[in-house]
Scaffold this motif. Structure first.
Motif, PDB file in Angstrom:
ATOM      1  N   ASP A   1     -30.839  80.981   9.306  1.00  0.00           N
ATOM      2  CA  ASP A   1     -31.135  80.760  10.732  1.00  0.00           C
ATOM      3  C   ASP A   1     -31.691  82.019  11.416  1.00  0.00           C
ATOM      4  OD1 ASP A   1     -28.777  82.171  10.448  1.00  0.00           O
ATOM      5  OD2 ASP A   1     -27.848  81.300  12.228  1.00  0.00           O
ATOM      6  N   ALA A   2     -32.072  83.016  10.633  1.00  0.00           N
ATOM      7  CA  ALA A   2     -32.573  84.268  11.227  1.00  0.00           C
ATOM      8  C   ALA A   2     -33.885  84.023  11.975  1.00  0.00           C
ATOM      9  CB  ALA A   2     -32.780  85.312  10.138  1.00  0.00           C
ATOM     10  N   ILE A   3     -34.023  84.683  13.116  1.00  0.00           N
ATOM     11  CA  ILE A   3     -35.277  84.610  13.880  1.00  0.00           C
ATOM     12  C   ILE A   3     -36.291  85.515  13.202  1.00  0.00           C
ATOM     13  CG2 ILE A   3     -36.350  85.188  16.091  1.00  0.00           C
ATOM     14  CD1 ILE A   3     -33.475  84.739  17.284  1.00  0.00           C
ATOM     15  N   LYS A   4     -37.451  84.967  12.875  1.00  0.00           N
ATOM     16  CA  LYS A   4     -38.466  85.767  12.176  1.00  0.00           C
ATOM     17  C   LYS A   4     -39.403  86.422  13.188  1.00  0.00           C
ATOM     18  CE  LYS A   4     -38.913  83.538   7.657  1.00  0.00           C
ATOM     19  NZ  LYS A   4     -37.587  82.940   7.591  1.00  0.00           N
ATOM     20  N   ILE A   5     -39.564  87.727  13.044  1.00  0.00           N
ATOM     21  CA  ILE A   5     -40.492  88.454  13.914  1.00  0.00           C
ATOM     22  C   ILE A   5     -41.369  89.345  13.031  1.00  0.00           C
ATOM     23  CG2 ILE A   5     -40.722  90.076  15.836  1.00  0.00           C
ATOM     24  CD1 ILE A   5     -37.822  89.316  16.624  1.00  0.00           C
ATOM     25  N   GLU A   6     -42.657  89.234  13.212  1.00  0.00           N
ATOM     26  CA  GLU A   6     -43.548  90.165  12.510  1.00  0.00           C
ATOM     27  C   GLU A   6     -43.723  91.399  13.373  1.00  0.00           C
ATOM     28  OE1 GLU A   6     -46.581  87.462   9.777  1.00  0.00           O
ATOM     29  OE2 GLU A   6     -47.354  88.587  11.469  1.00  0.00           O
ATOM     30  N   MET A   7     -43.625  92.567  12.746  1.00  0.00           N
ATOM     31  CA  MET A   7     -43.857  93.806  13.491  1.00  0.00           C
ATOM     32  C   MET A   7     -45.064  94.475  12.842  1.00  0.00           C
ATOM     33  SD  MET A   7     -42.684  95.289  16.111  1.00  0.00           S
ATOM     34  CE  MET A   7     -42.155  96.767  16.966  1.00  0.00           C
ATOM     35  N   TRP A   8     -46.128  94.600  13.622  1.00  0.00           N
ATOM     36  CA  TRP A   8     -47.378  95.158  13.098  1.00  0.00           C
ATOM     37  C   TRP A   8     -47.559  96.584  13.585  1.00  0.00           C
ATOM     38  CZ3 TRP A   8     -51.760  92.493  10.745  1.00  0.00           C
ATOM     39  CH2 TRP A   8     -51.502  91.143  10.423  1.00  0.00           C
ATOM     40  N   GLY A   9     -47.869  97.463  12.670  1.00  0.00           N
ATOM     41  CA  GLY A   9     -48.208  98.826  13.043  1.00  0.00           C
ATOM     42  C   GLY A   9     -49.711  98.977  13.090  1.00  0.00           C
ATOM     43  N   GLN A  10     -50.158  99.735  14.055  1.00  0.00           N
ATOM     44  CA  GLN A  10     -51.596 100.026  14.181  1.00  0.00           C
ATOM     45  C   GLN A  10     -51.693 101.397  14.820  1.00  0.00           C
ATOM     46  OE1 GLN A  10     -53.874  97.290  16.779  1.00  0.00           O
ATOM     47  NE2 GLN A  10     -54.809  99.142  17.608  1.00  0.00           N
ATOM     48  N   GLN A  11     -52.687 102.187  14.422  1.00  0.00           N
ATOM     49  CA  GLN A  11     -52.852 103.488  15.077  1.00  0.00           C
ATOM     50  C   GLN A  11     -53.173 103.246  16.561  1.00  0.00           C
ATOM     51  OE1 GLN A  11     -55.914 104.827  12.402  1.00  0.00           O
ATOM     52  NE2 GLN A  11     -54.623 106.458  11.587  1.00  0.00           N
TER      53      GLN A  11
ATOM     54  N   TYR B   1     -44.215  86.700  17.534  1.00  0.00           N
ATOM     55  CA  TYR B   1     -43.237  85.607  17.458  1.00  0.00           C
ATOM     56  C   TYR B   1     -43.991  84.329  17.085  1.00  0.00           C
ATOM     57  CZ  TYR B   1     -40.109  88.856  19.785  1.00  0.00           C
ATOM     58  OH  TYR B   1     -39.339  89.947  20.080  1.00  0.00           O
ATOM     59  N   SER B   2     -43.327  83.466  16.328  1.00  0.00           N
ATOM     60  CA  SER B   2     -44.045  82.295  15.809  1.00  0.00           C
ATOM     61  C   SER B   2     -44.181  81.168  16.830  1.00  0.00           C
ATOM     62  CB  SER B   2     -43.331  81.776  14.561  1.00  0.00           C
ATOM     63  OG  SER B   2     -42.015  81.410  14.912  1.00  0.00           O
TER      64      SER B   2
ATOM     65  N   ASN C   1     -26.211  89.509  18.716  1.00  0.00           N
ATOM     66  CA  ASN C   1     -25.355  88.802  17.746  1.00  0.00           C
ATOM     67  C   ASN C   1     -26.024  87.645  17.012  1.00  0.00           C
ATOM     68  OD1 ASN C   1     -23.143  90.483  18.239  1.00  0.00           O
ATOM     69  ND2 ASN C   1     -22.494  89.249  19.990  1.00  0.00           N
ATOM     70  N   LYS C   2     -27.346  87.697  16.870  1.00  0.00           N
ATOM     71  CA  LYS C   2     -28.072  86.673  16.121  1.00  0.00           C
ATOM     72  C   LYS C   2     -28.868  87.378  15.024  1.00  0.00           C
ATOM     73  CE  LYS C   2     -27.338  82.626  17.692  1.00  0.00           C
ATOM     74  NZ  LYS C   2     -26.961  82.092  18.820  1.00  0.00           N
ATOM     75  N   PRO C   3     -28.843  86.821  13.795  1.00  0.00           N
ATOM     76  CA  PRO C   3     -29.612  87.488  12.732  1.00  0.00           C
ATOM     77  C   PRO C   3     -31.118  87.439  13.007  1.00  0.00           C
ATOM     78  CG  PRO C   3     -28.673  85.407  11.958  1.00  0.00           C
ATOM     79  CD  PRO C   3     -28.129  85.631  13.319  1.00  0.00           C
ATOM     80  N   VAL C   4     -31.765  88.542  12.701  1.00  0.00           N
ATOM     81  CA  VAL C   4     -33.209  88.666  12.922  1.00  0.00           C
ATOM     82  C   VAL C   4     -33.836  89.160  11.624  1.00  0.00           C
ATOM     83  CG1 VAL C   4     -34.991  89.973  14.149  1.00  0.00           C
ATOM     84  CG2 VAL C   4     -32.928  89.230  15.373  1.00  0.00           C
ATOM     85  N   GLU C   5     -34.919  88.521  11.212  1.00  0.00           N
ATOM     86  CA  GLU C   5     -35.654  89.029  10.051  1.00  0.00           C
ATOM     87  C   GLU C   5     -36.961  89.634  10.547  1.00  0.00           C
ATOM     88  OE1 GLU C   5     -37.061  86.291   6.991  1.00  0.00           O
ATOM     89  OE2 GLU C   5     -36.894  87.916   5.539  1.00  0.00           O
TER      90      GLU C   5
ATOM     91  N   LEU D   1     -49.046  94.774   2.464  1.00  0.00           N
ATOM     92  CA  LEU D   1     -47.711  94.323   2.048  1.00  0.00           C
ATOM     93  C   LEU D   1     -46.988  93.691   3.234  1.00  0.00           C
ATOM     94  CD1 LEU D   1     -46.237  97.264  -0.090  1.00  0.00           C
ATOM     95  CD2 LEU D   1     -47.465  95.230  -0.878  1.00  0.00           C
ATOM     96  N   GLU D   2     -46.015  92.845   2.916  1.00  0.00           N
ATOM     97  CA  GLU D   2     -45.133  92.317   3.950  1.00  0.00           C
ATOM     98  C   GLU D   2     -43.725  92.786   3.598  1.00  0.00           C
ATOM     99  OE1 GLU D   2     -45.534  88.120   4.497  1.00  0.00           O
ATOM    100  OE2 GLU D   2     -47.662  88.276   5.022  1.00  0.00           O
ATOM    101  N   ASN D   3     -43.300  93.862   4.202  1.00  0.00           N
ATOM    102  CA  ASN D   3     -41.975  94.411   3.912  1.00  0.00           C
ATOM    103  C   ASN D   3     -40.938  93.783   4.829  1.00  0.00           C
ATOM    104  OD1 ASN D   3     -42.822  96.071   1.874  1.00  0.00           O
ATOM    105  ND2 ASN D   3     -43.181  97.834   3.198  1.00  0.00           N
ATOM    106  N   ARG D   4     -39.884  93.266   4.205  1.00  0.00           N
ATOM    107  CA  ARG D   4     -38.902  92.529   4.981  1.00  0.00           C
ATOM    108  C   ARG D   4     -37.593  93.281   5.112  1.00  0.00           C
ATOM    109  NH1 ARG D   4     -40.117  86.780   5.116  1.00  0.00           N
ATOM    110  NH2 ARG D   4     -42.280  86.654   4.447  1.00  0.00           N
TER     111      ARG D   4
END
Ligand code: CU
Length: 263
Positions: free
Chosen positions: A118-128, A135-136, A181-185, A212-215
């Protein structure tokens, strides 16, 4: 002169050790994730072992400087002591490899073990030199990203494909908000060079590597605002690359999602 040097070495040794004492006020901020207790224990163990060795080595140096100070004699050249060198190299190797193995379980829990379903998935993108959190949206699906479509000037820095229906409701934000208090991926991605996602209070630090997609996953237990500095030197503007992790109550988080989607 030798006495002064020996005293200076001792003084610098004690002063530098002081800054690593938890009571010095320069310690890590309190942790807010499930890894914190184990991480801090391992951190302390590493610090005590290396600290004792550091102290003994520096005091031995100060003593040697003083004990064998110039007495008008001529210095002798020695070729070294292979036996001693083997002993301290092997000892250092054993200590470091053991510490790495002892710390592996924390790494495995955060990075290798699967995130709760049930983890909330969030992509975190790095850019210079900025971070983008994606968020999906209500459909729970991230839209396809295409490098050719990445254009900040038209509000599509991540190159979300307009042809892909899954991307229609994707939300791209400069900060990462999560409910308490909620799991986040977190899925770490990079547009250009290697960046590093690091939140001291989570006791988490992981590279974002192009291609790569590092989790990693965590559950934040304390409402608040926490800095996300880029921790990998990534270019001229590296020093100003940072975002914030905003840990909110569930109601505030849901409201934030709605408000952000409307904007
Ligand atoms: Cu960076």
């Amino acid at each position: 002169m030798a006495l002064l040097l020996a005293l200076a070495i001792t003084g610098i040794t004690l002063a530098s050790m002081y800054y690593f004492m938890p009571s010095s006020g320069y310690w890590l901020p309190p942790f807010i994730s499930e890894y914190g207790a184990a991480y801090d224990k391992h951190f302390m163990l590493t610090l005590v072992i290396t600290g004792v060795i550091f102290f003994l080595a520096q005091i031995a140096l100060a003593y040697t400087v003083f004990r064998y100070r110039g007495q008008g004699g001529k210095a002798q050249y020695i070729l070294g002591n292979p036996k001693l060198e083997i002993v301290w190299t092997v000892a250092a190797g054993v200590i470091f490899v053991s510490l790495v193995f002892a710390g592996q379980n924390i790494w495995v829990r955060a990075h290798i073990e699967a995130a709760p379903a049930d983890a909330i998935k969030i992509e975190m993108w790095g850019q210079q030199f900025v971070w983008y959190a994606r968020y999906s949206g209500p459909d729970g699906q991230f839209g396809r990203t295409v490098p050719e479509l990445m254009k900040e000037s038209i509000g599509n820095p991540l190159g979300i494909d307009p042809e892909d229906p899954a991307g229609k409701d994707d939300l791209v934000m400069p900060v990462m908000a999560v409910p308490v208090n909620k799991p986040v991926e977190v899925i770490l991605r990079s547009k250009d060079v290697i960046h590093n996602f690091s939140v001291r209070e989570l006791r988490i630090k992981q590279d974002a590597v192009p291609g790569l997609e590092n989790r990693l996953h965590f559950t934040a237990s304390q409402i608040g605002n926490y800095e996300i500095p880029c921790m990998e030197i990534c270019g001229l503007g590296h020093y100003q690359m940072r975002s914030f992790l905003q840990v909110k109550s569930e109601a505030d988080y849901n409201q934030w999602l709605i408000d952000s989607a409307i904007q």
